[in-house]
Design a protein around this motif. Structure first.
Motif, PDB file in Angstrom:
ATOM      1  N   GLY A 194       0.811  -1.213   0.000  1.00  0.00           N
ATOM      2  CA  GLY A 194       0.000   0.000   0.000  1.00  0.00           C
ATOM      3  C   GLY A 194       0.840   1.257   0.000  1.00  0.00           C
ATOM      4  N   THR A 195       1.885   1.288   0.826  1.00  0.00           N
ATOM      5  CA  THR A 195       2.757   2.468   0.888  1.00  0.00           C
ATOM      6  C   THR A 195       3.477   2.679  -0.435  1.00  0.00           C
ATOM      7  OG1 THR A 195       3.124   2.169   3.269  1.00  0.00           O
ATOM      8  CG2 THR A 195       4.713   3.530   2.082  1.00  0.00           C
ATOM      9  N   THR A 196       3.990   1.601  -1.013  1.00  0.00           N
ATOM     10  CA  THR A 196       4.700   1.714  -2.294  1.00  0.00           C
ATOM     11  C   THR A 196       3.770   2.223  -3.388  1.00  0.00           C
ATOM     12  OG1 THR A 196       6.191  -0.101  -1.689  1.00  0.00           O
ATOM     13  CG2 THR A 196       6.050   0.478  -4.021  1.00  0.00           C
ATOM     14  N   ALA A 197       2.564   1.651  -3.466  1.00  0.00           N
ATOM     15  CA  ALA A 197       1.615   2.069  -4.503  1.00  0.00           C
ATOM     16  C   ALA A 197       1.204   3.526  -4.316  1.00  0.00           C
ATOM     17  CB  ALA A 197       0.380   1.169  -4.468  1.00  0.00           C
ATOM     18  N   LEU A 198       0.927   3.913  -3.063  1.00  0.00           N
ATOM     19  CA  LEU A 198       0.502   5.288  -2.795  1.00  0.00           C
ATOM     20  C   LEU A 198       1.581   6.286  -3.175  1.00  0.00           C
ATOM     21  CD1 LEU A 198      -1.627   7.179  -1.537  1.00  0.00           C
ATOM     22  CD2 LEU A 198      -0.500   6.827   0.666  1.00  0.00           C
ATOM     23  N   VAL A 199       2.816   6.017  -2.734  1.00  0.00           N
ATOM     24  CA  VAL A 199       3.917   6.941  -3.029  1.00  0.00           C
ATOM     25  C   VAL A 199       4.248   6.932  -4.512  1.00  0.00           C
ATOM     26  CG1 VAL A 199       6.355   7.437  -2.580  1.00  0.00           C
ATOM     27  CG2 VAL A 199       4.864   6.718  -0.702  1.00  0.00           C
ATOM     28  N   TYR A 200       4.183   5.766  -5.138  1.00  0.00           N
ATOM     29  CA  TYR A 200       4.484   5.653  -6.573  1.00  0.00           C
ATOM     30  C   TYR A 200       3.532   6.515  -7.397  1.00  0.00           C
ATOM     31  CZ  TYR A 200       4.706   3.521 -11.234  1.00  0.00           C
ATOM     32  OH  TYR A 200       4.806   3.309 -12.589  1.00  0.00           O
TER      33      TYR A 200
END
Length: 222
Positions: free
Chosen positions: A156-162
């Protein structure tokens, strides 16, 4: 050397190893900025001119979190609660009686779900594995919560920041710098407020677990 040239010179494998290593060590019970490293790597993956891939970042973070938590669980199960007394005496700012009591109260209230949601809270991200082991939580239940929490947090963090990184230029072209500053300040204030509440609760528990002064010793010292 420019910043862009420096970023281009970093091998993607090194980024993945750094993400997995830092998050794994943090999950083991050693305070490290795992979330900062994850966000930084995810931002790098949002740039198409860099060879870092978001799936690789997320996978490295998930593996690091699961492995680190599992090792921390084994250490906690082997040494039990006295482990926290010894570590807390040496590092009271991270493992003091108030920190342990706060984390244990969440475990008592939420059980195995504390492992899942602990991945999203800095204090529990460090303590969840060792504390679950010390409290003799069944490993299959711990592992399930550990894996699902790691997937949701890291993925979730990776997708959000990406996607935020990809859209940043578009946002800045539509909104003023003032609006961006207000949004950033709102996020910072919200984070500080949450930390303030947690810190106040930890301080309260710290006071409750502080040993009472010995009146006989105080009288003798006069």
């Amino acid at each position: 050397m420019s910043v862009d040239a420096l970023l281009l010179s970093i091998p993607p494998l090194l980024v993945y190893l750094l993400v997995g290593g830092v998050i794994g060590i943090e999950s083991l019970g050693i305070p490290l900025p795992g979330e900062v490293v994850l966000v930084g790597a995810a931002l790098m993956s949002s740039r198409h001119d860099l060879p870092v891939h978001p799936a690789g970042v997320a996978a490295a973070a998930i593996i690091g979190a699961v492995v680190g938590d599992s090792i921390g669980y084994s250490i906690g199960r082997r040494f039990g609660m006295p482990l926290f007394d010894r570590v807390g005496a040496r590092y009271p700012n991270h493992f003091g009686p108030g920190h342990i009591a706060f984390a244990q109260s969440l475990f008592d209230r939420w059980g195995v779900m504390a492992v899942f949601f602990g991945r999203f809270v800095a204090l529990l991200r460090i303590l969840a594995g060792p504390l679950a082991g010390a409290l003799k939580m069944a490993y299959p239940r711990f592992l399930m919560a550990n894996v699902t929490g790691a997937i949701c947090w890291a993925g979730g963090t990776t997708a959000l920041v990406y996607y935020a990184g990809m859209a940043a230029e578009h946002w800045l072209s539509r909104f003023s710098w003032v609006a961006l500053l207000v949004a950033v300040l709102a996020g910072v204030i919200g984070t500080m407020a949450l930390r303030g509440r947690v810190g106040a609760r930890i301080a309260e528990l710290e006071a409750q677990h502080r040993p009472e002064p010995d009146p006989v010793s105080d009288y003798s010292a006069e």
